[in-house]
Design an enzyme around this catalytic site. Structure first.
Site, mmCIF file in Angstrom:
data_model
loop_
_atom_site.group_PDB
_atom_site.id
_atom_site.type_symbol
_atom_site.label_atom_id
_atom_site.label_comp_id
_atom_site.label_asym_id
_atom_site.label_seq_id
_atom_site.Cartn_x
_atom_site.Cartn_y
_atom_site.Cartn_z
ATOM 1 N N SER A 263 0.840 -1.197 0.000
ATOM 2 C CA SER A 263 0.000 0.000 0.000
ATOM 3 C C SER A 263 0.875 1.246 0.000
ATOM 4 O O SER A 263 2.078 1.176 0.249
ATOM 5 C CB SER A 263 -0.895 0.020 1.241
ATOM 6 N N LYS A 264 0.229 2.360 -0.265
ATOM 7 C CA LYS A 264 0.938 3.632 -0.264
ATOM 8 C C LYS A 264 1.554 3.897 1.108
ATOM 9 O O LYS A 264 2.623 4.473 1.223
ATOM 10 C CB LYS A 264 -0.042 4.736 -0.649
ATOM 11 N N ARG A 265 0.853 3.434 2.151
ATOM 12 C CA ARG A 265 1.367 3.650 3.509
ATOM 13 C C ARG A 265 2.723 2.978 3.723
ATOM 14 O O ARG A 265 3.578 3.510 4.427
ATOM 15 C CB ARG A 265 0.352 3.161 4.551
#
Ligand code: GLU
Length: 520
Positions: A263-265
């Site tokens: 994910s972007k996180r």
């Protein structure tokens, strides 16, 4: 059959934001497959969900592929004879096919409002609009033809739903996963079209376009696998099974630790980009980093991504686009998720950077120098690159300071400051400085300074011809102290190379300053 048709594949993003790195890999695999079969790659925009439309996303996606060298043969921005390639411009086409399903009794009109559906979901656990429930709902099957026509004519909003017969095993023949079988009972009567915006949903538009654009292979991310049985049923309902594309669902990209979906996180947390280019969110103003702006070379990104989910079956890791086109095998892609090893991505970047000449590094490095207030030329920058690109740097991570080889042009700046800025402070707590500078060192440096002042040819060779014999004759080992004078600490290139780069005046200036400042 599909096999004797010209290979035609498509990359069909929805313009809902920046392209995720997983989408880039999907496009790349489509590109490799198209090229190795002498086929066509289509760029289609799936923008039927207007509520999720993000301005700028389409241009961003096109720019990403331009940067990466992934070329399309037709589609939005490329032309072609199967257009329009933007689904929002194909309303009339979809209307016609929805009508075909309605006429054949393979779809029906439903008037249930959002509130009515929500109430049902409240009432019935795991409510699904399907064979078990549809006869208790407000649709053309329960209301009858005349009433349905009356409501439609009155302008009551409706959707068209796909009528799915329960109890049937549906087989998806997937090039990567083999036979994937699910039972139709678990499927709901999917909405295919909405009167509110006169637009189809993803499923209908996707199938109709793949058919009309003569797509032979659907290569897409694993997240679309659950939709595939429905797509098979749609092909069947239309009577198009003979030209149904072959499916290949690519493995997920997993977090760097292998646990769960990337994910972007993860990127934010560990400091790597998940988008090809920097993205500025037009709504929130949030900025997300991109591979391009982070100093990656497009060839390195392509090579890195190509090996996430596939490998050539030998130890070869460095593959050019041409080699990838030759060696890529769709059927050899992994079923299992591919761990997103961003450190490996940095390694790829270094490998590709090291193939460039110093002059090729120089423009990017010059920009960085200018941004840091250094006034210099690309020629000078190239000289510094040559002296420093093989060095190791320390960099901060969540787990403390780590070391790596220079892997980005920007890695050079913290290593190279002293080439352009003279040291003004000397840290006597630094082990190198303390060992290099003792009582009497200032006198020795004064001697060396005077020797250097008399040298006419200040090139590496010119200095060596004079200084080496002086070292020999005097017995003085000047190297570490000289380095303290010019660099301020124990790093940097060969002393003659540095001294030649700085030039005599600057070298003498730095030595005078150190001699005056450091203890005698
Ligand atoms: N529009 C879908 C997406 O955003 C396309 C999926 C497919 O390739 O069928 O990825």
């Amino acid at each position: 059959m599909t096999t004797d048709r010209k290979v035609r594949v498509r990359f069909a993003p929805s313009p809902t934001g920046p392209l995720h790195i997983g989408g880039v890999r999907t496009a790349l695999y489509n590109y490799l497959f198209a090229r190795q079969h002498g086929g066509d790659l289509i760029f289609r925009i799936e923008d039927t969900d207007s509520s999720r439309f993000v301005p700028g996303a389409e241009a961003y996606i096109l720019e990403s592929f331009r940067w990466l060298g992934i070329e399309f043969d037709e589609g939005v921005g490329f032309g072609g004879s199967y257009g329009p390639y933007r689904q929002s411009e194909r309303r009339d086409i979809y209307r016609q096919y929805v009508q075909q399903l309605l006429d054949a009794g393979r779809a029906y009109i439903a008037f249930d409002t959002a509130e009515e559906l929500a109430a049902k979901r409240e009432q019935v656990a795991n409510f699904q609009y399907d064979a078990g429930t549809r006869m208790a709902m407000r649709n053309s099957l329960t209301l009858g033809e005349a009433e349905t026509q009356r409501l439609v004519a009155e302008g009551v909003p409706y959707v068209v739903r796909f009528l799915i017969e329960p109890g049937e095993d549906i087989h998806v023949d997937d090039i990567i996963r083999g036979d994937v079988c699910i039972n139709s009972t678990i499927l709901d009567d999917k909405v295919l079209w909405k009167s509110s915006d006169q637009l189809p949903t993803y499923h209908l538009a996707n199938i109709v376009d793949d058919r009309l654009m003569e797509v032979t292979h659907v290569i897409r991310g694993e997240e679309w696998l659950p939709s595939a049985p429905l797509h098979v049923l749609l092909y069947r309902a239309f009577g198009w099974t003979a030209t149904m594309p072959r499916f290949a669902h690519l493995p997920l990209l997993l977090k760097p630790d292998g646990k769960g979906k990337l994910s972007k996180r993860d990127g934010d947390r560990l400091g790597f980009p998940v988008f090809p280019l920097e993205w500025h969110d037009p709504k929130t103003g949030e900025r997300s980093s991109g591979y391009r702006e982070s100093g990656y070379l497009p060839e390195a990104v392509v090579n890195f991504l190509a090996l996430l989910g596939w490998n050539p079956g030998d130890d070869q890791e460095l593959l050019s686009m041409d080699e990838l086109i030759q060696k890529f095998r769709l059927e050899k892609c992994s079923k299992n998720g591919a761990r997103f090893d961003y450190v490996k991505g940095q390694w790829f970047n270094r490998e590709y950077l090291m193939r460039l000449s110093d002059d090729e590094w120089a423009p990017a490095f010059t920009d960085i120098l200018h941004a840091n207030g250094i006034d210099t030329t690309t020629e000078r920058a190239a000289q510094v690159v040559g002296m420093m690109k093989s060095k190791v740097i320390d960099y901060a991570t969540r787990d403390g300071v780590k070391r790596r080889n220079v892997s980005f042009v920007s890695d050079l700046w913290p290593l190279c400051r002293f080439f352009f800025v003279a040291p003004t402070e000397f840290n006597m707590d630094d082990k190198f400085v303390r060992k290099a500078w003792g009582t009497g060192t200032a006198e020795q440096m004064q001697q060396l300074r005077d020797v250097l002042a008399g040298i006419g040819d200040f090139s590496v060779e010119g200095q060596r011809a004079v200084v080496d014999p002086w070292v020999e004759a005097s017995g003085i080992k000047p190297w570490n102290a000289w380095r303290v004078c010019l660099v301020g600490e124990g790093q940097g290139p060969d002393m003659y190379a540095l001294s030649a780069f700085l030039g005599r005046d600057e070298v003498l200036r730095r030595m005078d300053y150190a001699i005056a400042t450091l203890p005698h």
